[in-house]
Design an enzyme around this catalytic site. Structure first.
Site, PDB file in Angstrom:
ATOM      1  CE  LYS A 129      -2.531   0.830   3.482  1.00  0.00           C
ATOM      2  NZ  LYS A 129      -3.844   0.514   4.491  1.00  0.00           N
TER       3      LYS A 129
ATOM      4  CB  CYS B 115      -3.591  10.845 -12.066  1.00  0.00           C
ATOM      5  SG  CYS B 115      -1.772  11.432 -12.799  1.00  0.00           S
TER       6      CYS B 115
HETATM    7  S1  FES Z   1      -2.590  14.547 -10.564  1.00  0.00           S
HETATM    8 FE1  FES Z   1      -1.007  13.159 -11.132  1.00  0.00          FE
HETATM    9  S2  FES Z   1       0.309  14.278 -12.323  1.00  0.00           S
HETATM   10 FE2  FES Z   1      -1.257  15.604 -11.614  1.00  0.00          FE
END
Ligand code: FES
Ligand code: FES
Lengths: 89, 89
Positions: free
Chosen positions: A38, A58
Site C-alpha cells: 500500500k 492520478c
Molecule cells: S494529478 Fe497526477 S500528475 Fe497531476
C-alpha cells in the site's frame, strides 16, 4: 435473489457482478512502488517550502507523490477528470 | 520504425499502441464530480484541525477528498496497492 416471473434484470451481469461495477474495478496505479502492499505518503505540512504544492492523485506523475501535470495527458487519453490535491501554506 | 528482417516485436500491439499502455489508459474516477472537467481540491494547511488527516487518492471514498478507508476494498478487489496522502500538522 427472487425475481417476479417473466421479468429480466436491467443490469448486465458477469458472474453475478454488475458490469458497471466491473468497469470501476481497475488498477489505478500501474507503476509506483508495486513491491509495496500500500502506497501511503505523509506530508509534514510545517515543512512545506512553497506557498502552493500540488500532490498527484492520478498515479502517473514522474515526480510522485508530487504532481507534474501528467494528469492532463491522462484525462485527454481516457476522458477522465482527475486532478491533484493542492496544499496551500 | 525499422526492424531487422526476421525479428518480431516482443510487444503486443493494438492499432499501434502497446497493450501495456492500453491497460494503463483507464478511467480512475468513476463517480466524483463527473460534470467537472478536472477535480482539483485545495487544502489550506493552516486550517487543519486534527494532528493527522488522510486524503483520498483512490477516487472511491464516500467522503472525498478525505479518505474513508475504501482503498482497502479497492486494493483487495483489484490487486492494486493505492493509499492516501496523509497530512501531518
Ligand atoms: S494529478 Fe497526477 S500528475 Fe497531476
Ligand atoms: S478511501 Fe481513497 S485512498 Fe483511502
Amino acid at each position: 435473489l427472487q425475481r417476479a416471473p417473466g421479468r429480466t434484470s436491467r443490469v448486465s451481469l458477469v458472474a453475478g457482478v454488475a458490469r458497471s461495477e466491473i468497469e470501476t474495478q481497475v488498477v489505478l496505479n500501474p507503476s509506483i512502488a508495486k513491491d509495496s502492499p500500500k502506497v501511503v505518503d505523509t506530508v509534514e505540512v510545517s515543512g512545506l517550502e512553497k506557498p502552493v504544492t500540488a500532490y498527484c492523485r492520478c498515479w502517473r506523475s514522474g515526480t510522485f507523490p508530487l504532481c507534474d501535470g501528467t494528469h492532463v495527458k491522462h484525462n485527454k487519453a481516457t476522458g477522465d477528470n482527475v486532478g491533484p490535491l493542492v496544499l496551500k501554506k
